[in-house]
Design an enzyme around this catalytic site. Structure first.
Site, PDB file in Angstrom:
ATOM      1  N   ASP A  85       0.927  -1.279   0.189  1.00 16.67           N
ATOM      2  CA  ASP A  85      -0.214  -0.106   0.056  1.00 16.67           C
ATOM      3  C   ASP A  85       0.768   0.969   0.032  1.00 16.67           C
ATOM      4  O   ASP A  85       1.887   1.469   0.788  1.00 16.67           O
ATOM      5  CB  ASP A  85      -0.770  -0.149   1.250  1.00 16.67           C
ATOM      6  CG  ASP A  85      -2.059   1.090   1.276  1.00 16.67           C
ATOM      7  OD1 ASP A  85      -1.832   1.987   0.624  1.00 16.67           O
ATOM      8  OD2 ASP A  85      -3.057   0.722   1.822  1.00 16.67           O
ATOM      9  N   ASP A  96      -3.275   7.340  -3.509  1.00 20.83           N
ATOM     10  CA  ASP A  96      -3.223   6.200  -2.179  1.00 20.83           C
ATOM     11  C   ASP A  96      -3.580   5.020  -2.891  1.00 20.83           C
ATOM     12  O   ASP A  96      -4.837   4.967  -3.831  1.00 20.83           O
ATOM     13  CB  ASP A  96      -4.045   6.736  -1.172  1.00 20.83           C
ATOM     14  CG  ASP A  96      -4.195   5.673   0.077  1.00 20.83           C
ATOM     15  OD1 ASP A  96      -3.442   4.506  -0.072  1.00 20.83           O
ATOM     16  OD2 ASP A  96      -4.935   5.941   0.905  1.00 20.83           O
ATOM     17  N   HIS A 157     -11.672   6.692   1.926  1.00 20.13           N
ATOM     18  CA  HIS A 157     -11.489   8.121   2.584  1.00 20.13           C
ATOM     19  C   HIS A 157     -11.356   9.079   1.843  1.00 20.13           C
ATOM     20  O   HIS A 157     -10.772   8.977   0.600  1.00 20.13           O
ATOM     21  CB  HIS A 157     -10.683   7.959   3.695  1.00 20.13           C
ATOM     22  CG  HIS A 157      -9.343   7.409   3.095  1.00 20.13           C
ATOM     23  ND1 HIS A 157      -8.175   8.284   2.733  1.00 20.13           N
ATOM     24  CD2 HIS A 157      -8.698   6.161   3.059  1.00 20.13           C
ATOM     25  CE1 HIS A 157      -7.097   7.312   2.225  1.00 20.13           C
ATOM     26  NE2 HIS A 157      -7.598   6.380   2.339  1.00 20.13           N
ATOM     27  N   HIS A 165      -7.377  11.817   5.617  1.00 17.89           N
ATOM     28  CA  HIS A 165      -8.720  11.409   5.953  1.00 17.89           C
ATOM     29  C   HIS A 165      -9.375  13.031   6.046  1.00 17.89           C
ATOM     30  O   HIS A 165      -9.328  13.466   7.170  1.00 17.89           O
ATOM     31  CB  HIS A 165      -8.694  10.401   7.166  1.00 17.89           C
ATOM     32  CG  HIS A 165      -8.271   9.011   6.883  1.00 17.89           C
ATOM     33  ND1 HIS A 165      -9.107   8.063   6.647  1.00 17.89           N
ATOM     34  CD2 HIS A 165      -6.885   8.579   6.856  1.00 17.89           C
ATOM     35  CE1 HIS A 165      -8.492   6.940   6.326  1.00 17.89           C
ATOM     36  NE2 HIS A 165      -7.286   7.213   6.694  1.00 17.89           N
ATOM     37  N   GLU A 190     -11.059   1.150  -1.184  1.00 21.25           N
ATOM     38  CA  GLU A 190     -10.265   0.171  -0.973  1.00 21.25           C
ATOM     39  C   GLU A 190     -10.754  -1.240  -0.194  1.00 21.25           C
ATOM     40  O   GLU A 190     -10.832  -1.174   1.257  1.00 21.25           O
ATOM     41  CB  GLU A 190      -9.031   0.678  -0.017  1.00 21.25           C
ATOM     42  CG  GLU A 190      -9.265   1.487   1.296  1.00 21.25           C
ATOM     43  CD  GLU A 190      -8.150   1.888   1.973  1.00 21.25           C
ATOM     44  OE1 GLU A 190      -7.379   1.191   2.261  1.00 21.25           O
ATOM     45  OE2 GLU A 190      -8.018   3.469   2.381  1.00 21.25           O
ATOM     46  N   GLU A 281      -6.658  -1.044  -3.880  1.00 21.57           N
ATOM     47  CA  GLU A 281      -7.076   0.552  -3.610  1.00 21.57           C
ATOM     48  C   GLU A 281      -6.602   1.218  -4.808  1.00 21.57           C
ATOM     49  O   GLU A 281      -5.620   1.025  -5.571  1.00 21.57           O
ATOM     50  CB  GLU A 281      -6.419   0.884  -2.439  1.00 21.57           C
ATOM     51  CG  GLU A 281      -6.588   2.332  -2.208  1.00 21.57           C
ATOM     52  CD  GLU A 281      -6.196   2.776  -0.796  1.00 21.57           C
ATOM     53  OE1 GLU A 281      -5.112   2.047  -0.431  1.00 21.57           O
ATOM     54  OE2 GLU A 281      -6.555   3.773  -0.226  1.00 21.57           O
TER      55      GLU A 281
END
Ligand code: MN
Ligand code: MN
Length: 300
Positions: A85, A96, A157, A165, A190, A281
């Site tokens: 990740d 992300d 998020h 976040h 994700e 993700e």
């Protein structure tokens, strides 16, 4: 979103996608967690990005929030399933992204496909005014339909400049979240799939931290370390191993800063039933009629 911001997101997303694929390619029987994390972070910097958080290497029942310690000797073994990740920022604008690979075996292909397919389903549904809970419901159904559980207490998020976040969650199950997607939202989606409990529990030892309060402390060395952390990482997550550049005793001092309430320590999150976990993700930007994936989808 103005053009400069959009361009920063695209650059961050492209680098994050490349780094994710590169990191996953380094996961092999006998290679160390540490070399995967460090080499991937080096690539991010070489390409002109900044790691938005330490490269997470989550093995088997570990779902999230783990990066190796600076003196870790842990190696991948045949049969492991590994989530890589990666977060990259350009001027604070973050991409992300994560993928899951299996080490030397093909026992968990369906589990890995389950999170990939769930993500694809979510991306196809996402557009302005869609309720986040409906996205969660679609993810849950996609994972359930192939006989696995969607992890209910981990979510995607929204993100904003220097904020991982930013307030909105993208659930992985049909929950009571009444928020809706809006054009311009930057969302990390994700899904996690498991053959275990479908719920994670936290424990110490993930080696990932975040600044809570920068302030003067009685011990000068602690104040100096805290200042370096604030200047270098702002309020984004960082690794214990990243702090050795400021202070050879940083490992020990980080523990003190946690006890003093100056730093937050992320708990390592494992499936509560000890099940195997896969994760996929992407970061997307919600457009007028759908959404655009910014984290290099082609290489997934
Ligand atoms: Mn991630
Ligand atoms: Mn994320």
């Amino acid at each position: 979103m103005d053009d400069e911001v959009l361009e920063a997101y695209h650059t961050a997303g492209r680098i994050a996608g490349e780094a994710r694929t590169y990191g996953a390619s380094l996961v092999k029987e006998g290679s160390t967690y540490l070399e995967v994390a460090e080499k991937t972070e080096e690539l991010i910097k070489k390409k002109g990005g900044v790691p938005a958080f330490p490269v997470n290497v989550a093995v088997n029942d570990v779902a999230a929030h783990f990066t190796p310690h600076h003196n870790s000797k842990e190696v991948f073994v045949r049969g492991d399933i590994v989530k890589v990740d990666v977060g990259v920022h350009v001027n604070g604008y973050i991409g992300d992204t994560a993928m899951t690979v299996e080490v030397g075996t093909r026992n968990w292909t369906d589990l890995i496909r389950a999170s990939e397919h769930a993500l694809q389903t979510a991306i196809e549904l996402l557009k302005p005014n869609v309720q986040m809970r409906m996205i969660g419901g679609a993810i849950e159904r996609a994972v359930d339909s192939v006989g696995y559980k969607s992890i209910s207490n981990l979510t995607g998020h929204s993100m904003r400049q220097f904020s991982l976040h930013a307030g909105k969650s993208v659930p992985n199950v049909l929950d009571t979240n009444s928020a809706t997607a809006k054009e311009g939202d930057v969302l990390a989606i994700e899904p996690f799939a498991t053959n275990g409990a479908g719920k994670v529990t936290g424990k110490k030892g993930g080696n990932i931290y975040r600044l809570l309060r920068a302030r003067d402390l009685k011990k000068r060395a602690l104040t100096t370390l805290l200042r370096s952390i604030e200047e270098s990482f702002r309020t984004l997550p960082f690794a214990e191993r990243w702090c050795l550049q400021f202070d050879s005793k940083s490992s020990h001092r980080i523990g003190k800063l946690v006890r003093l309430g100056a730093l937050y320590t992320y708990p390592i999150l494992r499936d509560g039933g000890g099940g195997m976990v896969s994760q996929t993700e992407h970061t997307v930007i919600v457009t007028e009629s759908g959404c655009e994936i910014i984290t290099s989808p082609k290489s997934l």
